[in-house]
Design a protein around this motif. Structure first.
Motif, PDB file in Angstrom:
ATOM      1  N   SER A  67     -15.059  64.735  98.651  1.00  0.00           N
ATOM      2  CA  SER A  67     -14.516  65.944  99.274  1.00  0.00           C
ATOM      3  C   SER A  67     -13.051  66.156  98.912  1.00  0.00           C
ATOM      4  N   VAL A  68     -12.244  65.109  99.045  1.00  0.00           N
ATOM      5  CA  VAL A  68     -10.808  65.273  98.773  1.00  0.00           C
ATOM      6  C   VAL A  68     -10.525  65.264  97.270  1.00  0.00           C
ATOM      7  N   LYS A  69     -11.369  64.578  96.496  1.00  0.00           N
ATOM      8  CA  LYS A  69     -11.193  64.616  95.048  1.00  0.00           C
ATOM      9  C   LYS A  69     -11.373  66.040  94.524  1.00  0.00           C
ATOM     10  N   ILE A  70     -12.375  66.744  95.056  1.00  0.00           N
ATOM     11  CA  ILE A  70     -12.585  68.140  94.646  1.00  0.00           C
ATOM     12  C   ILE A  70     -11.361  68.971  94.990  1.00  0.00           C
ATOM     13  N   ALA A  71     -10.822  68.789  96.204  1.00  0.00           N
ATOM     14  CA  ALA A  71      -9.624  69.528  96.615  1.00  0.00           C
ATOM     15  C   ALA A  71      -8.461  69.224  95.681  1.00  0.00           C
ATOM     16  N   CYS A  72      -8.275  67.957  95.342  1.00  0.00           N
ATOM     17  CA  CYS A  72      -7.167  67.562  94.472  1.00  0.00           C
ATOM     18  C   CYS A  72      -7.339  68.097  93.049  1.00  0.00           C
ATOM     19  N   ILE A  73      -8.576  68.098  92.561  1.00  0.00           N
ATOM     20  CA  ILE A  73      -8.838  68.634  91.222  1.00  0.00           C
ATOM     21  C   ILE A  73      -8.515  70.118  91.161  1.00  0.00           C
ATOM     22  N   ILE A  74      -8.970  70.869  92.159  1.00  0.00           N
ATOM     23  CA  ILE A  74      -8.720  72.317  92.181  1.00  0.00           C
ATOM     24  C   ILE A  74      -7.229  72.608  92.319  1.00  0.00           C
ATOM     25  N   ALA A  75      -6.500  71.765  93.067  1.00  0.00           N
ATOM     26  CA  ALA A  75      -5.075  72.008  93.345  1.00  0.00           C
ATOM     27  C   ALA A  75      -4.152  71.409  92.287  1.00  0.00           C
ATOM     28  N   ASP A  76      -4.699  70.777  91.248  1.00  0.00           N
ATOM     29  CA  ASP A  76      -3.873  70.126  90.220  1.00  0.00           C
ATOM     30  C   ASP A  76      -2.866  69.164  90.845  1.00  0.00           C
ATOM     31  N   THR A  77      -3.347  68.296  91.689  1.00  0.00           N
ATOM     32  CA  THR A  77      -2.483  67.407  92.460  1.00  0.00           C
ATOM     33  C   THR A  77      -1.931  66.271  91.601  1.00  0.00           C
ATOM     34  N   PRO A  78      -0.641  65.947  91.762  1.00  0.00           N
ATOM     35  CA  PRO A  78      -0.068  64.797  91.051  1.00  0.00           C
ATOM     36  C   PRO A  78      -0.819  63.509  91.393  1.00  0.00           C
ATOM     37  N   ARG A  79      -0.901  62.586  90.443  1.00  0.00           N
ATOM     38  CA  ARG A  79      -1.711  61.383  90.589  1.00  0.00           C
ATOM     39  C   ARG A  79      -1.325  60.551  91.813  1.00  0.00           C
ATOM     40  N   GLU A  80      -0.017  60.376  92.060  1.00  0.00           N
ATOM     41  CA  GLU A  80       0.412  59.542  93.181  1.00  0.00           C
ATOM     42  C   GLU A  80      -0.110  60.080  94.505  1.00  0.00           C
ATOM     43  N   ILE A  81       0.008  61.402  94.685  1.00  0.00           N
ATOM     44  CA  ILE A  81      -0.463  62.014  95.930  1.00  0.00           C
ATOM     45  C   ILE A  81      -1.983  61.945  96.008  1.00  0.00           C
ATOM     46  N   GLU A  82      -2.656  62.199  94.887  1.00  0.00           N
ATOM     47  CA  GLU A  82      -4.122  62.137  94.867  1.00  0.00           C
ATOM     48  C   GLU A  82      -4.618  60.744  95.255  1.00  0.00           C
ATOM     49  N   GLU A  83      -3.972  59.715  94.759  1.00  0.00           N
ATOM     50  CA  GLU A  83      -4.382  58.346  95.088  1.00  0.00           C
ATOM     51  C   GLU A  83      -4.227  58.050  96.564  1.00  0.00           C
ATOM     52  N   LYS A  84      -3.128  58.513  97.170  1.00  0.00           N
ATOM     53  CA  LYS A  84      -2.887  58.263  98.596  1.00  0.00           C
ATOM     54  C   LYS A  84      -3.873  59.048  99.459  1.00  0.00           C
ATOM     55  N   ILE A  85      -4.148  60.287  99.068  1.00  0.00           N
ATOM     56  CA  ILE A  85      -5.115  61.102  99.809  1.00  0.00           C
ATOM     57  C   ILE A  85      -6.514  60.488  99.708  1.00  0.00           C
ATOM     58  N   ALA A 109     -14.709  69.984 106.090  1.00  0.00           N
ATOM     59  CA  ALA A 109     -13.471  70.360 106.794  1.00  0.00           C
ATOM     60  C   ALA A 109     -12.294  69.568 106.248  1.00  0.00           C
ATOM     61  N   LEU A 110     -12.522  68.295 105.956  1.00  0.00           N
ATOM     62  CA  LEU A 110     -11.486  67.460 105.346  1.00  0.00           C
ATOM     63  C   LEU A 110     -11.082  68.038 103.987  1.00  0.00           C
ATOM     64  N   MET A 111     -12.057  68.489 103.217  1.00  0.00           N
ATOM     65  CA  MET A 111     -11.760  69.114 101.930  1.00  0.00           C
ATOM     66  C   MET A 111     -10.849  70.325 102.110  1.00  0.00           C
ATOM     67  N   ILE A 112     -11.191  71.176 103.074  1.00  0.00           N
ATOM     68  CA  ILE A 112     -10.402  72.387 103.326  1.00  0.00           C
ATOM     69  C   ILE A 112      -8.982  72.034 103.756  1.00  0.00           C
ATOM     70  N   ILE A 113      -8.860  71.129 104.728  1.00  0.00           N
ATOM     71  CA  ILE A 113      -7.540  70.787 105.275  1.00  0.00           C
ATOM     72  C   ILE A 113      -6.664  70.148 104.210  1.00  0.00           C
ATOM     73  N   VAL A 114      -7.232  69.256 103.407  1.00  0.00           N
ATOM     74  CA  VAL A 114      -6.462  68.643 102.325  1.00  0.00           C
ATOM     75  C   VAL A 114      -6.012  69.707 101.325  1.00  0.00           C
ATOM     76  N   TYR A 115      -6.905  70.623 100.994  1.00  0.00           N
ATOM     77  CA  TYR A 115      -6.548  71.689 100.053  1.00  0.00           C
ATOM     78  C   TYR A 115      -5.432  72.568 100.630  1.00  0.00           C
ATOM     79  N   GLU A 116      -5.507  72.849 101.921  1.00  0.00           N
ATOM     80  CA  GLU A 116      -4.439  73.618 102.565  1.00  0.00           C
ATOM     81  C   GLU A 116      -3.126  72.837 102.556  1.00  0.00           C
TER      82      GLU A 116
END
Length: 356
Positions: free
Chosen positions: A209-227, A74-81
């Protein structure tokens, strides 16, 4: 029950249903020779599917059917959203942390000699230790098959696999620390060491869980680190709250035996703190009971009373809130406002204030 908690429970129930459907798409409740060939490839000789049904799929779906919070996927989904993604794109990948998590529960219960899981006898109590260990180990790897079934670049698949390997190593190291401590192999544990063990044992799958979401979403490094930091911190706080509930929770809500951590000799944050602030003779008594790894109700109650007397329960609650509050404040600065962000905050509040 407050409105916010009811709302997040409804959200978790909805996500949980959809996550379970995804698990069943990958891992059927029963296989025959044809479906087994589709799952893992055609045999060189001949499959005997009934053994797979009885020793892997039946015990696995027994555990899955008992429920569970499904908070990691669920955390993965919410972060991806919150990263402006659509739930349909991430759903197939939610099976990875959830199936691995259930595998670890089965093996942990064997190692801890636990009796109950989610309100029923542990899988090894019902099916046997050999079946439980093998089924749990199977679930460490089987969900990775989903990567071959979705449309992702090779680069993203490789990054997910790298995070998976890191996660599995950390899970094993965290479990090794926990086992060594409750077996009395290491006696003097600090709060920081407890936090690190929990970061490995509970935080690793939340991070995956959140790393997978960030990888799929091409998240900027700063945001990925905080998440990532937020997810790991939330998992540590979740575990501390679980430690609290194991001592003072209601068994009908908690779904596990109250005082089980005492029986297993666990070095939780409550215990670590209590051993440092209780008078010497009482600290020694608590240590003595923990070393017994006893089923005796009077001794378990005595240990619980010592923890209450020490004030370590209130201390642990305070640590929970402070950890998540600090991590959220950092994330709040970089994550744009959205409904998903509000869901993320509600999930965090639920996990650290829950009663089950």
């Amino acid at each position: 029950m407050g409105g916010e908690e009811r709302n997040i429970l409804d959200i978790l129930e909805d996500y949980g249903r959809r996550i379970t459907e995804e698990i069943e798409k990958l891992i059927p409740k029963k296989v025959d020779e044809e479906s087994l060939s589709k799952l893992i490839g055609k045999p060189l000789f001949k499959y005997e599917p009934e053994s797979i049904n009885k020793s892997i799929l039946e015990p696995f779906w027994d555990l899955i059917s008992r429920g569970g919070k499904r908070w990691r996927p669920a955390l993965m989904i919410i972060v991806y959203e919150a990263l402006d993604g659509k739930i349909e794109d991430i759903l197939p990948l939610t099976v990875i942390p959830e199936v691995i998590h259930n595998g670890t529960l089965v093996v942990d219960d064997v190692e801890d000699e636990s009796d109950y899981r989610r309100g029923k006898p542990c899988i090894h109590k019902t099916y046997g230790v050999d079946i439980a260990i093998n089924m749990g180990n199977t679930m460490y790897f089987l969900p990775l098959l989903t990567l071959s079934k979705i449309n992702l670049s090779d680069d993203k698949k490789l990054r997910i696999l790298q995070e998976y390997v890191k996660t599995m190593i950390e899970l094993s190291i965290g479990q090794a620390m926990d086992i060594a401590w409750h077996r009395g192999m290491i006696d003097d544990i600090t709060e920081e060491q407890y936090m690190q063990m929990t970061l490995f044992k509970t935080g690793a799958l939340a991070r995956l869980s959140v790393k997978i979401a960030c990888i799929i979403a091409d998240t900027p490094r700063e945001i990925e680190e905080k998440i990532t930091r937020f997810s790991e911190t939330l998992a540590v706080a979740f575990q501390i709250q679980d430690d609290i509930l194991n001592i003072i929770g209601e068994e009908s809500k908690y779904g596990k035996e109250i005082g089980g951590d005492i029986k297993e000799g666990k070095r939780t944050l409550l215990v670590v703190k209590a051993l440092r602030i209780l008078p010497t003779h009482k600290a020694e008594r608590l240590r003595e009971i923990l070393k017994l790894r006893t089923n005796h109700e009077d001794l378990i109650r005595e240990a619980i009373n010592l923890l209450k007397e020490s004030g370590s329960i209130d201390y642990a609650r305070k640590i929970c809130v402070e950890l998540v509050s600090k991590a959220w404040n950092e994330l709040d600065k970089v994550l744009p406002n959205s409904q998903a962000k509000e869901k993320l905050k509600a999930l965090a509040n639920f996990l650290i204030f829950r009663e089950f």
